[in-house]
Design a protein around this motif. Structure first.
Motif, PDB file in Angstrom:
ATOM      1  N   HIS A   1     -18.315  11.796  25.628  1.00  0.00           N
ATOM      2  CA  HIS A   1     -19.597  11.957  26.321  1.00  0.00           C
ATOM      3  C   HIS A   1     -19.754  10.810  27.311  1.00  0.00           C
ATOM      4  O   HIS A   1     -19.015   9.817  27.276  1.00  0.00           O
TER       5      HIS A   1
ATOM      6  N   CYS B   1     -25.911  13.803  30.162  1.00  0.00           N
ATOM      7  CA  CYS B   1     -24.521  13.433  29.929  1.00  0.00           C
ATOM      8  C   CYS B   1     -23.760  13.808  31.193  1.00  0.00           C
ATOM      9  O   CYS B   1     -23.871  14.935  31.677  1.00  0.00           O
TER      10      CYS B   1
ATOM     11  N   HIS C   1     -21.211  16.819  30.348  1.00  0.00           N
ATOM     12  CA  HIS C   1     -21.716  18.144  29.974  1.00  0.00           C
ATOM     13  C   HIS C   1     -23.085  18.356  30.608  1.00  0.00           C
ATOM     14  O   HIS C   1     -24.085  17.808  30.125  1.00  0.00           O
TER      15      HIS C   1
HETATM   16 CU   LIG Z   1     -21.603  15.072  26.723  1.00  0.00          CU
END
Ligand SMILES: [Cu+2]
Length: 263
Positions: free
Chosen positions: A156, A194, A197
């Motif tokens: 992440h 993030c 993502h």
């Molecule tokens: Cu992430």
């Protein structure tokens, strides 16, 4: 920022809140609050759980709840596999079975005496599990440690998009330990995203005192240990904005403050 400018900023923010209920752009800059320009001195003060007042309430929702969408994680197989049993759904609006809203952030916006409120020693945790932030909305005190965990089999890249505080961005590889940060100034709310993502979002309410709560699966909140006084209680919701209400409490008194959002 000079004390005068900070004071004006706070006055403008309060004037905006005085307009009452408002929708939209709750996650944007319009709802951000500056902390009072100076931190009160003196020994740390903790809420009086015996003689203090209690405010409880319910954040109701009326109208048609928007359908929660399944998050498309197909671009990232580890994330998709992590949710194979039950695909993750968006959390922007979560209406509970009893007609209340989850993830409303309720806090005492004004009316408190200026005290040096004690900061909890324990960190507030924000996990990344199944490639979503958990919880979706979190309250912390200004100066409290926030720890961000990575419980996923993927990397992440945590980005706290603070405005009153410093913008904060750090990558978090698989298996690495908790990232820690703290926000010295009050800020309602700090959006977390993030950078790997794009669907990941969380909101952290940073408050200069300990009187705040987040609604859960029953849509209720409880704030205890309040000094006697007249307060503005604010409910913030990611999609539906802020609602403010006034309440006056005496020592040991319990009062109910309910909010209603219309879909
Ligand atoms: Cu992430």
């Amino acid at each position: 920022m000079s004390g005068i400018r900070a004071g004006l900023g706070l006055a403008c923010a309060l004037a905006l809140a005085g307009c009452g209920s408002s929708g939209g752009d709750a996650a944007g800059g319009a709802n951000r609050e500056a902390e009072a320009p100076t931190t009160p001195s003196g020994p740390p003060v903790t809420p009086d759980r015996v003689n203090g007042a209690t405010i409880t309430g319910r954040v109701a929702f009326t109208g048609t709840a928007p359908a929660r969408k399944i998050i498309d994680m197909s671009a990232n197989p580890p994330c998709q596999r992590a949710n194979a049993g039950a695909p993750a759904k968006t959390e922007e609006v979560v209406v509970n079975p009893n007609g209340t809203l989850k993830n409303a952030f309720v806090w005492v916006k004004s009316g408190l005496p200026r005290e040096n409120w004690a900061v909890p020693g324990a960190p507030a945790s924000l996990d990344q599990r199944g490639c979503v932030y958990a919880p979706h909305v979190l309250g912390v005190m200004a100066g409290q440690t926030v720890e961000v965990l990575n419980s996923d089999p993927t990397n992440h890249d945590v980005h706290a998009q603070a405005e009153m505080n410093q913008d904060w961005n750090r990558s978090q590889p698989v298996g690495s330990g908790a990232l820690t940060m703290s926000f010295p100034r009050q800020e309602i709310m700090v959006p977390f995203k993030c950078n790997v993502h794009p669907w990941m979002r969380a909101y952290v309410g940073v408050v200069s005192h300990p009187f705040y709560a987040v609604t859960g699966d029953d849509g209720t909140f409880t704030i205890t240990g309040l000094p006697p006084g007249t307060y503005t209680i604010e409910s913030w919701h990611e999609a539906y904005g802020v609602h403010d209400q006034q309440v006056t409490v005496a020592p040991r008194e319990s009062k109910t403050v309910d909010f209603t959002y219309k879909g």
